[in-house]
Design a protein around this motif. Sequence first.
Motif, short mmCIF file in Angstrom:
data_model
loop_
_atom_site.label_atom_id
_atom_site.label_comp_id
_atom_site.label_asym_id
_atom_site.label_seq_id
_atom_site.Cartn_x
_atom_site.Cartn_y
_atom_site.Cartn_z
N SER A 1 -35.79 26.11 -47.30
CA SER A 1 -36.43 26.81 -46.02
C SER A 1 -35.53 26.85 -44.89
CB SER A 1 -37.82 26.09 -45.64
OG SER A 1 -37.55 24.68 -45.57
N ARG A 2 -34.84 25.86 -44.80
CA ARG A 2 -33.89 25.70 -43.49
C ARG A 2 -32.60 26.69 -43.57
NH1 ARG A 2 -34.74 19.06 -41.34
NH2 ARG A 2 -37.04 19.54 -41.74
N PHE A 3 -32.44 27.14 -44.71
CA PHE A 3 -31.34 27.95 -44.69
C PHE A 3 -31.93 29.38 -44.69
CE2 PHE A 3 -29.07 31.18 -47.44
CZ PHE A 3 -27.63 31.00 -46.46
N VAL A 4 -33.15 29.91 -45.51
CA VAL A 4 -33.43 31.07 -45.94
C VAL A 4 -34.31 31.65 -44.75
CG1 VAL A 4 -35.48 32.22 -47.03
CG2 VAL A 4 -33.98 30.58 -48.28
N SER B 1 -29.23 15.49 -39.73
CA SER B 1 -30.42 15.66 -40.54
C SER B 1 -31.28 14.93 -39.36
CB SER B 1 -30.56 14.58 -41.64
OG SER B 1 -31.86 14.54 -42.15
N ALA B 2 -30.89 13.98 -38.66
CA ALA B 2 -31.70 13.30 -37.59
C ALA B 2 -31.98 14.20 -36.35
CB ALA B 2 -31.06 11.98 -36.96
N ALA B 3 -30.80 14.90 -36.10
CA ALA B 3 -30.95 16.06 -34.94
C ALA B 3 -32.03 16.91 -35.27
CB ALA B 3 -29.43 16.55 -34.58
N THR B 4 -32.04 17.31 -36.58
CA THR B 4 -33.17 18.51 -36.96
C THR B 4 -34.29 17.93 -36.56
OG1 THR B 4 -31.55 19.40 -38.75
CG2 THR B 4 -33.80 19.83 -38.73
N GLU B 5 -34.77 16.79 -36.98
CA GLU B 5 -36.05 16.21 -36.72
C GLU B 5 -36.40 15.90 -35.23
OE1 GLU B 5 -38.13 15.81 -39.18
OE2 GLU B 5 -36.57 16.57 -40.75
N ILE B 6 -35.27 15.67 -34.63
CA ILE B 6 -35.59 15.46 -33.10
C ILE B 6 -35.87 16.67 -32.49
CG2 ILE B 6 -34.48 15.05 -30.77
CD1 ILE B 6 -32.93 12.93 -32.54
N VAL B 7 -35.44 17.73 -32.75
CA VAL B 7 -35.55 19.22 -32.25
C VAL B 7 -36.74 19.69 -32.75
CG1 VAL B 7 -34.71 21.65 -32.34
CG2 VAL B 7 -32.99 19.77 -32.11
N LEU B 8 -37.23 19.55 -33.85
CA LEU B 8 -38.37 19.80 -34.50
C LEU B 8 -39.52 18.94 -33.79
CD1 LEU B 8 -38.17 20.26 -38.51
CD2 LEU B 8 -38.51 21.93 -36.60
N CYS C 1 -21.97 27.50 -40.05
CA CYS C 1 -22.71 26.25 -40.50
C CYS C 1 -22.91 25.88 -41.83
CB CYS C 1 -23.93 26.16 -39.77
SG CYS C 1 -23.95 26.05 -37.87
N THR C 2 -23.07 27.24 -42.53
CA THR C 2 -22.91 26.97 -44.09
C THR C 2 -21.71 26.49 -44.68
OG1 THR C 2 -24.50 29.02 -44.36
CG2 THR C 2 -23.43 28.50 -46.15
N VAL D 1 -28.33 25.18 -35.78
CA VAL D 1 -27.24 24.65 -36.08
C VAL D 1 -27.26 23.44 -37.14
CG1 VAL D 1 -25.01 23.48 -35.46
CG2 VAL D 1 -25.84 25.84 -34.06
N CYS D 2 -28.25 22.63 -36.46
CA CYS D 2 -28.51 21.29 -37.31
C CYS D 2 -29.10 21.57 -38.61
CB CYS D 2 -29.24 20.58 -36.33
SG CYS D 2 -28.70 19.99 -34.87
N SER D 3 -30.43 22.40 -38.56
CA SER D 3 -31.09 22.79 -39.88
C SER D 3 -30.21 23.31 -41.09
CB SER D 3 -32.22 23.47 -39.70
OG SER D 3 -31.75 24.77 -39.28
N VAL D 4 -29.39 24.34 -40.97
CA VAL D 4 -28.40 25.15 -41.56
C VAL D 4 -27.37 23.88 -42.13
CG1 VAL D 4 -26.58 26.88 -42.09
CG2 VAL D 4 -28.65 27.42 -40.83
N ILE D 5 -26.64 23.19 -41.22
CA ILE D 5 -25.72 22.15 -41.95
C ILE D 5 -26.44 21.14 -42.68
CG2 ILE D 5 -24.21 20.25 -41.22
CD1 ILE D 5 -23.32 22.17 -38.73
N SER D 6 -27.60 20.52 -42.35
CA SER D 6 -28.19 19.63 -42.99
C SER D 6 -28.72 20.29 -44.30
CB SER D 6 -29.06 18.90 -42.33
OG SER D 6 -30.22 19.79 -41.99
#
Length: 492
Positions: A356-359, A241-248, A219-220, A85-90
């Motif tokens: 990458s975060r979409f593909v 964007s911050a949420a994606t980095e936190i999850v990673l 999300c797209t 969810v976070c990576s596709v939106i960001s």
Amino acid sequence: MERQNLTADPMIKEPSKKGSLLFKVKSFLRRDALLLLTVAGIIVGFAVGFGVRELHPSKDALMWIGMPGELFLRMLRMMILPLIVCSVISGTASLDPKSNGKVSVVAFVFIVATNSLVCIEAIALHFIIKPGSEQLSVDESVTREIMETQDIFADMLRNIVPDNVVEATFRQAQTQYASSVTDVARNNTNATVVDVVTHVTKSLGKSDSVNVLGLITACTIIGMAASALKDKTEIFLKFFSAATEIVLLILRKFFWVAPLGIGSLIAVSVAGVSNITGTFSQLGMFVVAVTVGILFHSFIVLPAILFALTRRNPYAYLLTIIRPCLIGFASTSTAVAIPEMLESCEVKNGIDSRVSRFVIPFSVTLNADGSALYITSAALFIANLSGVEVTSGVVAMIGVLTAVAAMAIPSVPSSSIVTLVIILTSANIPVDHIALLFAVEWFLDRIRTPTNIVSHTFNAAVTYRFCKADLRALDEARTKEEEAEMTSISPA
């Protein structure tokens, strides 16, 4: 004195330290410690599995052997939903609509092309190796699945457009079947004959599984809308964007227990097989055909495509994705390897995170090269066993159906087997021999999953190659806008 000063100079000593063998070994261990531990976990897992198998462990013993692996998978799956969810939106919010469209088209064309190509490879290998030419002992008790080809594609379209985004996080649409038996009496010349008639009814139901395809769609759309609003959504985009980095970051910490989890998964898989030698001797040529196809596609065909389209060194690229491949091999799931695929693409190969975060999630949902090769090989193998004449028409039907069905494999246990049943039914091939495949499913499932991961990561590289210029132009345009804004607000 001058020579002594040069020798004592720390700037002169530093290059010699960095060039020493000990320094290189330490750097390698620091950089690839997790990879080495993961490989060690796989080796130990096989050793423990073969050792425990000789003791004929009970189901309870197998449960506890596999418990670390089960917990490891649960930890990863816990974070996959927020990551997607976070990576596709960001990621989509960072692109303009034109770039989003181009990324989607290039990624989809790659998926269709590789799914089709791998079916052709499987057909060619079938006629070279000819598995299924000898009759094998078959368990006739296999249950026939009631499923129609049109329904699986209808479900895919329904899942692309979910009617409830919240529900899509834990359920997806799936056609359900119910059968009822009634006795119909009819009068014959001599007596009354009772016919048994089976009625099959179908209805739209739900299955307990994350609707990844629907979430990507939703999300797209959200990301593109946020991109259109620009300044008004700055805080919104920073949050995702911050949420994606936190999850990673959390997932990177989780992966330090990967050696234990992967070793456990391998051990319980091997220990649970009662007769490995007998199984492979009976299905040997089929296993050889699939294995050769997997290796050929992963190390010859896909690298050739990558080199032709991007001019990258494909084998150097393969070395950077060993970790996600090992995780896929152990877990038989490409979804749990998404964090490592993103890490390999972005950090090790310099692919723009907006691509990458979409593909990667998009490919995980639709791309299944390994599964397509397995299904095509299995369909032709069973046709041979059943005595069905494998004509050019049958071959073409199996190849086309598999290439398309690989993009709509249902999210149910043994999903490749379910898709195989649909294709066999469509080609009028008996499904009785399908029970044989369950004996080697544990092995073939593991070797085809890394092939899917290779295809996903190569898709990201190819898409980035064709969209790089658009991304650079977008960045330059944004930089000029920011400079113009700074100029307009600066004091005269």
